[in-house]
Design a protein around this motif. Structure first.
Motif, PDB file in Angstrom:
ATOM      1  N   ALA A   1       0.825  -1.214   0.000  1.00 14.43           N
ATOM      2  CA  ALA A   1       0.000   0.000   0.000  1.00 14.43           C
ATOM      3  C   ALA A   1       0.854   1.257   0.000  1.00 14.43           C
ATOM      4  CB  ALA A   1      -0.925  -0.007   1.216  1.00 14.43           C
ATOM      5  N   LEU A   2       1.944   1.245   0.765  1.00 19.86           N
ATOM      6  CA  LEU A   2       2.821   2.412   0.821  1.00 19.86           C
ATOM      7  C   LEU A   2       3.528   2.623  -0.512  1.00 19.86           C
ATOM      8  CD1 LEU A   2       4.086   4.711   2.413  1.00 19.86           C
ATOM      9  CD2 LEU A   2       5.804   3.090   3.284  1.00 19.86           C
ATOM     10  N   ALA A   3       4.000   1.527  -1.132  1.00 18.74           N
ATOM     11  CA  ALA A   3       4.649   1.646  -2.436  1.00 18.74           C
ATOM     12  C   ALA A   3       3.673   2.202  -3.473  1.00 18.74           C
ATOM     13  CB  ALA A   3       5.169   0.274  -2.883  1.00 18.74           C
ATOM     14  N   GLN A   4       2.437   1.731  -3.459  1.00 16.32           N
ATOM     15  CA  GLN A   4       1.438   2.211  -4.406  1.00 16.32           C
ATOM     16  C   GLN A   4       1.144   3.689  -4.167  1.00 16.32           C
ATOM     17  OE1 GLN A   4      -2.141  -0.091  -4.548  1.00 16.32           O
ATOM     18  NE2 GLN A   4      -3.013   1.090  -6.220  1.00 16.32           N
ATOM     19  N   GLU A   5       1.064   4.077  -2.921  1.00 17.64           N
ATOM     20  CA  GLU A   5       0.804   5.487  -2.586  1.00 17.64           C
ATOM     21  C   GLU A   5       1.926   6.389  -3.100  1.00 17.64           C
ATOM     22  OE1 GLU A   5       0.965   8.127   1.475  1.00 17.64           O
ATOM     23  OE2 GLU A   5      -0.017   6.170   1.585  1.00 17.64           O
ATOM     24  N   ARG A   6       3.175   5.969  -2.920  1.00 12.41           N
ATOM     25  CA  ARG A   6       4.315   6.789  -3.356  1.00 12.41           C
ATOM     26  C   ARG A   6       4.355   6.900  -4.891  1.00 12.41           C
ATOM     27  NH1 ARG A   6       8.443   6.633   0.729  1.00 12.41           N
ATOM     28  NH2 ARG A   6       7.354   7.011   2.711  1.00 12.41           N
ATOM     29  N   ILE A   7       4.112   5.789  -5.569  1.00  5.87           N
ATOM     30  CA  ILE A   7       4.144   5.801  -7.036  1.00  5.87           C
ATOM     31  C   ILE A   7       2.989   6.623  -7.588  1.00  5.87           C
ATOM     32  CG2 ILE A   7       3.907   4.358  -9.092  1.00  5.87           C
ATOM     33  CD1 ILE A   7       5.394   2.148  -7.503  1.00  5.87           C
ATOM     34  N   ALA A   8       1.809   6.457  -7.016  1.00  5.85           N
ATOM     35  CA  ALA A   8       0.642   7.211  -7.465  1.00  5.85           C
ATOM     36  C   ALA A   8       0.862   8.709  -7.300  1.00  5.85           C
ATOM     37  CB  ALA A   8      -0.596   6.769  -6.684  1.00  5.85           C
ATOM     38  N   ALA A   9       1.450   9.106  -6.176  1.00  9.18           N
ATOM     39  CA  ALA A   9       1.708  10.528  -5.932  1.00  9.18           C
ATOM     40  C   ALA A   9       2.692  11.084  -6.947  1.00  9.18           C
ATOM     41  CB  ALA A   9       2.238  10.719  -4.512  1.00  9.18           C
TER      42      ALA A   9
END
Length: 204
Positions: free
Chosen positions: A184-192
């Motif tokens: 979830a954290l990796a997805q959040e960073r990439i999405a941002a």
């Protein structure tokens, strides 16, 4: 990989901190071109499902010592994690695409966490680093969705001009024991990162 990227008309630019040795790269996935883009930018090997369904894509993956896993075998999850950990002992980075497939280009698909069991927590000296592959204004054209691999390859290889793409190497993630939280954290960073470039208007 760099030569193949140029032949395919890709103009690859990378920004951000270069991967340390023994790093697992977590990247978004839009196209078979991602293999050329990420491989040329980082020199990484890849973790991939064992059935790629296209000879060209399989050949490209083979060039960088791809680690093939059977993602349909749930009972083999422990063996898959062990294989990933063993691959991380080598110095070159190792990359995964946790979306598991390519998307339509308008947003990220859910990140699967199964392979992240190998780095939750990470082995000694290993690191986890998210990567945003950004095709900028070409994102919808490049996205491989609802199209055969042959048709997609012929369309992209037959286009005129170049495809600019930026590889954003983001800051390493903290060591975590919860693989779902790590995904979830990796997805959040990439999405941002993608949202900040306006290449994807609705990143999640």
């Amino acid at each position: 990989m760099r030569a193949a990227a140029r032949i395919c008309g890709l103009e690859v630019r990378s920004v951000g901190p270069k991967p340390y040795p023994h790093t697992l790269l977590i990247a978004n996935h839009l196209s078979w071109l991602d293999i050329l883009v990420l491989g040329s930018a980082t020199g990484c090997a890849f973790v991939s499902k064992d059935r790629l369904g296209n000879r060209l894509i399989h050949w490209l993956a083979d060039q960088n010592n791809t680690l093939y896993v059977d993602r349909s075998a749930r009972r083999a999850a422990g063996d898959q994690a062990t294989s990933v950990q063993a691959a991380l002992q080598r110095r070159p980075p190792l990359a995964i695409f946790p979306e598991g497939t390519t998307g339509h280009g308008s947003g990220l698909l859910p990140f699967r966490s199964s392979l992240l069991a190998a780095v939750a927590p990470p082995p000694p000296e290993a690191h986890v680093q998210p990567v945003a592959i950004d095709y900028l204004s070409s994102v919808r054209e490049v996205a491989w969705f609802d199209e055969s691999g042959r048709a997609n390859a012929m369309r992209l290889l037959g286009r005129q001009g170049t495809i600019p793409v930026t590889v954003r190497l983001l800051e390493r993630l903290p060591a975590m024991t919860d693989r779902k939280a790590l995904a979830a954290l990796a997805q959040e960073r990439i999405a941002a990162s993608l949202a900040a470039s306006s290449s994807i208007s609705h990143p999640l």
